[in-house]
Motif scaffolding. Structure first.
Motif, PDB file in Angstrom:
ATOM      1  N   ASP A 179       1.001  -1.256  -0.133  1.00  0.00           N
ATOM      2  CA  ASP A 179      -0.056   0.076   0.128  1.00  0.00           C
ATOM      3  C   ASP A 179       0.813   1.217   0.116  1.00  0.00           C
ATOM      4  O   ASP A 179       1.721   1.442   0.898  1.00  0.00           O
ATOM      5  CB  ASP A 179      -0.729  -0.108   1.396  1.00  0.00           C
ATOM      6  CG  ASP A 179      -1.689   1.164   1.276  1.00  0.00           C
ATOM      7  OD1 ASP A 179      -1.647   2.313   0.667  1.00  0.00           O
ATOM      8  OD2 ASP A 179      -2.649   1.224   2.274  1.00  0.00           O
ATOM      9  N   TYR A 180       0.909   1.980  -1.001  1.00  0.00           N
ATOM     10  CA  TYR A 180       1.853   3.322  -1.098  1.00  0.00           C
ATOM     11  C   TYR A 180       1.254   4.366  -1.159  1.00  0.00           C
ATOM     12  O   TYR A 180       2.001   5.485  -1.172  1.00  0.00           O
ATOM     13  CB  TYR A 180       2.296   3.022  -2.800  1.00  0.00           C
ATOM     14  CG  TYR A 180       3.097   1.646  -2.958  1.00  0.00           C
ATOM     15  CD1 TYR A 180       4.449   1.903  -2.514  1.00  0.00           C
ATOM     16  CD2 TYR A 180       2.357   0.547  -3.412  1.00  0.00           C
ATOM     17  CE1 TYR A 180       5.063   0.474  -2.983  1.00  0.00           C
ATOM     18  CE2 TYR A 180       3.250  -0.594  -3.748  1.00  0.00           C
ATOM     19  CZ  TYR A 180       4.406  -0.679  -3.269  1.00  0.00           C
ATOM     20  OH  TYR A 180       5.138  -1.727  -3.419  1.00  0.00           O
ATOM     21  N   GLU A 181       0.150   4.435  -0.303  1.00  0.00           N
ATOM     22  CA  GLU A 181      -0.559   5.800  -0.215  1.00  0.00           C
ATOM     23  C   GLU A 181       0.333   6.838   0.611  1.00  0.00           C
ATOM     24  O   GLU A 181       0.481   7.989   0.109  1.00  0.00           O
ATOM     25  CB  GLU A 181      -1.915   5.660   0.473  1.00  0.00           C
ATOM     26  CG  GLU A 181      -2.560   7.019   0.733  1.00  0.00           C
ATOM     27  CD  GLU A 181      -4.111   6.809   1.211  1.00  0.00           C
ATOM     28  OE1 GLU A 181      -4.884   7.926   1.608  1.00  0.00           O
ATOM     29  OE2 GLU A 181      -4.562   5.654   1.682  1.00  0.00           O
ATOM     30  N   SER A 182       0.792   6.404   1.789  1.00  0.00           N
ATOM     31  CA  SER A 182       1.830   7.332   2.604  1.00  0.00           C
ATOM     32  C   SER A 182       2.957   7.633   1.814  1.00  0.00           C
ATOM     33  O   SER A 182       3.449   8.680   1.947  1.00  0.00           O
ATOM     34  CB  SER A 182       2.096   6.380   3.927  1.00  0.00           C
ATOM     35  OG  SER A 182       1.083   6.271   4.656  1.00  0.00           O
ATOM     36  N   VAL A 183       3.872   6.574   1.104  1.00  0.00           N
ATOM     37  CA  VAL A 183       4.664   7.124   0.295  1.00  0.00           C
ATOM     38  C   VAL A 183       4.333   7.855  -0.679  1.00  0.00           C
ATOM     39  O   VAL A 183       5.160   8.957  -0.890  1.00  0.00           O
ATOM     40  CB  VAL A 183       5.457   6.004  -0.340  1.00  0.00           C
ATOM     41  CG1 VAL A 183       6.438   6.265  -1.430  1.00  0.00           C
ATOM     42  CG2 VAL A 183       5.902   4.853   0.716  1.00  0.00           C
ATOM     43  N   ASP A 184       3.281   7.972  -1.343  1.00  0.00           N
ATOM     44  CA  ASP A 184       2.813   8.815  -2.388  1.00  0.00           C
ATOM     45  C   ASP A 184       2.598  10.352  -1.693  1.00  0.00           C
ATOM     46  O   ASP A 184       2.898  11.122  -2.450  1.00  0.00           O
ATOM     47  CB  ASP A 184       1.590   8.498  -3.056  1.00  0.00           C
ATOM     48  CG  ASP A 184       1.830   7.304  -3.976  1.00  0.00           C
ATOM     49  OD1 ASP A 184       2.867   6.994  -4.376  1.00  0.00           O
ATOM     50  OD2 ASP A 184       0.760   6.605  -4.417  1.00  0.00           O
ATOM     51  N   GLY A 237      11.420  11.028  -7.275  1.00  0.00           N
ATOM     52  CA  GLY A 237      10.417  10.594  -8.672  1.00  0.00           C
ATOM     53  C   GLY A 237       9.638   9.304  -8.359  1.00  0.00           C
ATOM     54  O   GLY A 237       8.341   9.546  -8.634  1.00  0.00           O
ATOM     55  N   THR A 238      10.278   8.410  -8.079  1.00  0.00           N
ATOM     56  CA  THR A 238       9.135   7.112  -7.913  1.00  0.00           C
ATOM     57  C   THR A 238       9.179   6.527  -6.688  1.00  0.00           C
ATOM     58  O   THR A 238      10.228   6.786  -5.877  1.00  0.00           O
ATOM     59  CB  THR A 238       9.636   5.948  -9.139  1.00  0.00           C
ATOM     60  OG1 THR A 238      10.758   5.306  -8.491  1.00  0.00           O
ATOM     61  CG2 THR A 238       9.725   6.507 -10.432  1.00  0.00           C
ATOM     62  N   ARG A 239       8.336   5.605  -6.419  1.00  0.00           N
ATOM     63  CA  ARG A 239       8.116   5.235  -4.987  1.00  0.00           C
ATOM     64  C   ARG A 239       9.233   4.373  -4.983  1.00  0.00           C
ATOM     65  O   ARG A 239       9.897   4.118  -3.888  1.00  0.00           O
ATOM     66  CB  ARG A 239       6.997   4.215  -5.218  1.00  0.00           C
ATOM     67  CG  ARG A 239       5.429   5.062  -5.273  1.00  0.00           C
ATOM     68  CD  ARG A 239       4.437   3.823  -5.566  1.00  0.00           C
ATOM     69  NE  ARG A 239       3.043   4.444  -5.531  1.00  0.00           N
ATOM     70  CZ  ARG A 239       1.929   3.939  -5.814  1.00  0.00           C
ATOM     71  NH1 ARG A 239       2.158   2.897  -6.561  1.00  0.00           N
ATOM     72  NH2 ARG A 239       0.889   4.453  -5.922  1.00  0.00           N
ATOM     73  N   GLU A 240       9.615   3.533  -5.918  1.00  0.00           N
ATOM     74  CA  GLU A 240      10.736   2.462  -5.780  1.00  0.00           C
ATOM     75  C   GLU A 240      12.001   2.974  -5.473  1.00  0.00           C
ATOM     76  O   GLU A 240      12.687   2.700  -4.541  1.00  0.00           O
ATOM     77  CB  GLU A 240      10.818   1.828  -7.051  1.00  0.00           C
ATOM     78  CG  GLU A 240       9.548   0.775  -7.469  1.00  0.00           C
ATOM     79  CD  GLU A 240       8.461   1.481  -7.980  1.00  0.00           C
ATOM     80  OE1 GLU A 240       8.499   2.603  -8.594  1.00  0.00           O
ATOM     81  OE2 GLU A 240       7.482   0.673  -8.079  1.00  0.00           O
ATOM     82  N   ILE A 241      12.517   4.272  -6.180  1.00  0.00           N
ATOM     83  CA  ILE A 241      13.723   4.973  -5.739  1.00  0.00           C
ATOM     84  C   ILE A 241      13.766   5.481  -4.397  1.00  0.00           C
ATOM     85  O   ILE A 241      14.375   5.392  -3.463  1.00  0.00           O
ATOM     86  CB  ILE A 241      13.990   6.030  -6.876  1.00  0.00           C
ATOM     87  CG1 ILE A 241      14.149   5.325  -8.156  1.00  0.00           C
ATOM     88  CG2 ILE A 241      15.126   7.112  -6.337  1.00  0.00           C
ATOM     89  CD1 ILE A 241      14.202   6.179  -9.200  1.00  0.00           C
ATOM     90  N   PHE A 242      12.326   5.865  -4.076  1.00  0.00           N
ATOM     91  CA  PHE A 242      12.284   6.522  -2.708  1.00  0.00           C
ATOM     92  C   PHE A 242      12.543   5.579  -1.806  1.00  0.00           C
ATOM     93  O   PHE A 242      13.303   5.518  -0.645  1.00  0.00           O
ATOM     94  CB  PHE A 242      10.913   7.217  -2.499  1.00  0.00           C
ATOM     95  CG  PHE A 242      10.395   7.567  -1.201  1.00  0.00           C
ATOM     96  CD1 PHE A 242      10.820   8.971  -0.932  1.00  0.00           C
ATOM     97  CD2 PHE A 242       9.804   6.897  -0.369  1.00  0.00           C
ATOM     98  CE1 PHE A 242      10.471   9.476   0.420  1.00  0.00           C
ATOM     99  CE2 PHE A 242       9.622   7.353   1.076  1.00  0.00           C
ATOM    100  CZ  PHE A 242       9.972   8.902   1.389  1.00  0.00           C
ATOM    101  N   ILE A 243      11.591   4.377  -1.959  1.00  0.00           N
ATOM    102  CA  ILE A 243      11.684   3.190  -0.971  1.00  0.00           C
ATOM    103  C   ILE A 243      13.363   2.746  -0.729  1.00  0.00           C
ATOM    104  O   ILE A 243      13.871   2.422   0.234  1.00  0.00           O
ATOM    105  CB  ILE A 243      10.860   2.048  -1.152  1.00  0.00           C
ATOM    106  CG1 ILE A 243       9.501   2.758  -0.940  1.00  0.00           C
ATOM    107  CG2 ILE A 243      11.200   0.716  -0.373  1.00  0.00           C
ATOM    108  CD1 ILE A 243       8.225   1.848  -1.641  1.00  0.00           C
ATOM    109  N   GLU A 244      13.771   2.447  -2.214  1.00  0.00           N
ATOM    110  CA  GLU A 244      15.329   1.864  -1.823  1.00  0.00           C
ATOM    111  C   GLU A 244      16.148   2.896  -1.230  1.00  0.00           C
ATOM    112  O   GLU A 244      17.075   2.488  -0.581  1.00  0.00           O
ATOM    113  CB  GLU A 244      15.519   1.804  -3.568  1.00  0.00           C
ATOM    114  CG  GLU A 244      16.877   1.064  -3.614  1.00  0.00           C
ATOM    115  CD  GLU A 244      17.321   0.820  -5.109  1.00  0.00           C
ATOM    116  OE1 GLU A 244      18.500   1.276  -5.490  1.00  0.00           O
ATOM    117  OE2 GLU A 244      16.575   0.451  -5.928  1.00  0.00           O
ATOM    118  N   HIS A 245      16.117   4.291  -1.695  1.00  0.00           N
ATOM    119  CA  HIS A 245      16.848   5.173  -1.013  1.00  0.00           C
ATOM    120  C   HIS A 245      17.030   5.205   0.690  1.00  0.00           C
ATOM    121  O   HIS A 245      17.726   4.992   1.336  1.00  0.00           O
ATOM    122  CB  HIS A 245      16.474   6.590  -1.358  1.00  0.00           C
ATOM    123  CG  HIS A 245      17.484   7.644  -0.550  1.00  0.00           C
ATOM    124  ND1 HIS A 245      18.672   7.848  -0.869  1.00  0.00           N
ATOM    125  CD2 HIS A 245      17.188   8.350   0.503  1.00  0.00           C
ATOM    126  CE1 HIS A 245      19.073   8.884  -0.070  1.00  0.00           C
ATOM    127  NE2 HIS A 245      18.146   9.223   0.810  1.00  0.00           N
TER     128      HIS A 245
END
Length: 182
Positions: free
Chosen positions: A74-79, A91-99
């Motif tokens: 569920d990516y609502e909080s990340v968004d 930029g993207t969820r994936e980059i944010f999470i990975e960072h």
């Protein structure tokens, strides 16, 4: 009645005492923004009403968003975080999470700990204490320095005349002009 009050505080007097007062009541938010008035520095919050998991609030919020996204997809909080200017560069969820997983290896542990802490926290007692001792259920927000020794800030539901009166007793040699309106 509005849920936000606009407050204006103008203080005058001896420049050295003014500088001391502003130094003693101001701070830096977890997000790095300057706070001109921090109610917690005027009337400190009780220790048992603090959520302290050993990291700053923004790290805890980011960690919880990443933990929730990884656990529940569920990516609502990340968004919501990505929509903020300071995070849009990811930029993207994936980059944010990975960072954040690379920057803080304990991100998932911190996220789960923070989630459990806020789920068991006594929010009603916190709001009642803040309302009784600060005059509002939250601290000051949307703060702005608008002139020489004059600030504006917002509070939730009500002004804070008793807080400002108390502040004036700490600095009796200064003159306080306080106004608030919805």
């Amino acid at each position: 009645m509005s849920d936000r009050m606009v407050n204006r505080l103008e203080v005058s007097g001896d420049p050295a005492v003014l500088a001391e007062m502003w130094e003693n009541i101001s701070g830096i938010t977890d997000e790095g923004a300057h706070e001109y008035i921090d109610f917690d520095k005027i009337v400190p919050l009780l220790a048992e009403l603090r959520i302290d998991i050993g990291v700053d609030r923004m790290t805890a919020i980011i960690s919880m968003a990443v933990w929730h996204a990884k656990l529940h997809e569920d990516y609502e909080s990340v968004d919501l975080l990505l929509a903020r200017d300071e995070f849009s560069a990811y930029g993207t969820r994936e980059i944010f999470i990975e960072h954040f997983l690379e920057a803080e290896p304990r991100t998932l542990e911190i996220g789960q700990t923070f989630f459990e802490a806020i789920c068991t926290f006594d929010w009603m007692r916190y709001k009642m204490w803040c309302t009784e001792y600060w005059g509002t259920k939250l601290g000051a927000f949307f703060q702005e320095w608008i002139g020489e020794n004059t600030i504006t800030f917002q509070t939730a539901w009500d002004g804070v005349p008793v807080m400002i009166l108390f502040l004036s007793t700490l600095y009796p040699q200064l003159r306080f002009l306080y106004q608030y309106a919805s």
